[in-house]
Design a protein around this motif. Structure first.
Motif, PDB file in Angstrom:
ATOM      1  N   SER A 142      54.321  18.632  33.260  1.00 43.01           N
ATOM      2  CA  SER A 142      53.678  19.254  34.411  1.00 43.01           C
ATOM      3  C   SER A 142      52.180  18.993  34.369  1.00 43.01           C
ATOM      4  O   SER A 142      51.561  19.095  33.304  1.00 43.01           O
ATOM      5  CB  SER A 142      53.951  20.764  34.385  1.00 43.01           C
ATOM      6  OG  SER A 142      53.456  21.374  35.534  1.00 43.01           O
ATOM      7  N   PHE A 187      50.968  23.102  40.695  1.00 36.91           N
ATOM      8  CA  PHE A 187      51.643  22.383  39.623  1.00 36.91           C
ATOM      9  C   PHE A 187      52.434  21.212  40.203  1.00 36.91           C
ATOM     10  O   PHE A 187      53.126  21.350  41.203  1.00 36.91           O
ATOM     11  CB  PHE A 187      52.605  23.304  38.861  1.00 36.91           C
ATOM     12  CG  PHE A 187      51.897  24.346  38.057  1.00 36.91           C
ATOM     13  CD1 PHE A 187      51.467  24.081  36.769  1.00 36.91           C
ATOM     14  CD2 PHE A 187      51.619  25.587  38.606  1.00 36.91           C
ATOM     15  CE1 PHE A 187      50.804  25.031  36.030  1.00 36.91           C
ATOM     16  CE2 PHE A 187      50.948  26.546  37.873  1.00 36.91           C
ATOM     17  CZ  PHE A 187      50.533  26.267  36.586  1.00 36.91           C
ATOM     18  N   ASP A 189      55.346  18.899  38.932  1.00 38.68           N
ATOM     19  CA  ASP A 189      56.348  18.766  37.892  1.00 38.68           C
ATOM     20  C   ASP A 189      57.055  17.416  38.008  1.00 38.68           C
ATOM     21  O   ASP A 189      57.513  17.061  39.095  1.00 38.68           O
ATOM     22  CB  ASP A 189      57.387  19.891  37.994  1.00 38.68           C
ATOM     23  CG  ASP A 189      56.773  21.259  37.757  1.00 38.68           C
ATOM     24  OD1 ASP A 189      55.873  21.365  36.900  1.00 38.68           O
ATOM     25  OD2 ASP A 189      57.191  22.222  38.432  1.00 38.68           O
TER      26      ASP A 189
END
Length: 190
Positions: A142, A187, A189
Motif C-alpha cells: 500500500s 491509500f 493498494d
C-alpha cells in the motif's frame, strides 16, 4: 479541498502494469489555459493537475507530479517534517527518469474567447524511479497518494486570480487550502 462538490467535474483513474503506475485525469473546463511552456515552471500558479505519491511509508517524504493543459511537467521530491508549517523542502531539480505524459484538449488553450470542453492528462510513472529499491510493488503493498486539480480564472491583461476551485481525491479540509498534508493522503493498494 474542503470536500464541497466542484463546479467543473474532474475524473481521476489509476492502473498499473509491471513497470509503471498510470494516472489519468479528465477535466471539464469551459476556459482551458496555461501560460507556462518550460519544465519545472510554477505550474500551480495556473490550471494544473497534481499527484502526490508516498512510496516509502514515511509521510515526511513523497513525490509530486504536475501536468498543465500544455503538457508541461513539474516534478519534485518533497521533504515535509509535518502536515503543515515551516520546514517543507522541495527538490524541484529532481526529474523522474522515464516519466511520460500526454495531454489532449477539446478546445483551444490559446483562445480566450471560445468555450472549451475538457482536457485530459495521462501519466506513466516508472516504478524504478519512485519505489523503494526501484521495484514493482508487491500484491498487498500500500502507498499513500493524493490527486488534485487546480482551476483558476484569468481575466485578459490582469494578474492571475486566486484559485477558484481546488479539487482533491482525498480532501484536506484546511483553510487556507493546503495540499501538502500527508496524513490526508488516501491509500493505493496493489
Amino acid at each position: 479541498s474542503n470536500g464541497a462538490l466542484p463546479e467543473q467535474l474532474t475524473i481521476a483513474m489509476m492502473c498499473r502494469d509491471a513497470r509503471n503506475l498510470y494516472i489519468a485525469f479528465r477535466c471539464e473546463d469551459a476556459d482551458i489555459w496555461s501560460d507556462f511552456r518550460r519544465r519545472d515552471e510554477h505550474l500551480w500558479e495556473n490550471e494544473v493537475v497534481e499527484a502526490f505519491i508516498d512510496t516509502d511509508k514515511d509521510p515526511r517524504t513523497y513525490f509530486e507530479f504536475e501536468v498543465s493543459p500544455r503538457n508541461v511537467v513539474w516534478d519534485g521530491r518533497i521533504t515535509n517534517p509535518g502536515d503543515r508549517g515551516p520546514g517543507i523542502n522541495i527538490d524541484s531539480a529532481w526529474n523522474c527518469e522515464g516519466l511520460r505524459t500526454d495531454v489532449s484538449v477539446i478546445g483551444d488553450v490559446d483562445n480566450r474567447t471560445d468555450r472549451d470542453l475538457r482536457w485530459t492528462v495521462e501519466m506513466a510513472i516508472p516504478f524504478r524511479s519512485i519505489s523503494v529499491g526501484g521495484r514493482t510493488p508487491k500484491p498487498g503493498e500500500s502507498w499513500r497518494i493524493n490527486l488534485f486539480r487546480v482551476e483558476r480564472l484569468r481575466a485578459e491583461g490582469k494578474p492571475v486570480e486566486a484559485a477558484t476551485e481546488l479539487s482533491a481525491w482525498s480532501p484536506t479540509f484546511l483553510d487556507p487550502p493546503d495540499f501538502h498534508v500527508p496524513s490526508r493522503f488516501g491509500f493505493l493498494d496493489f
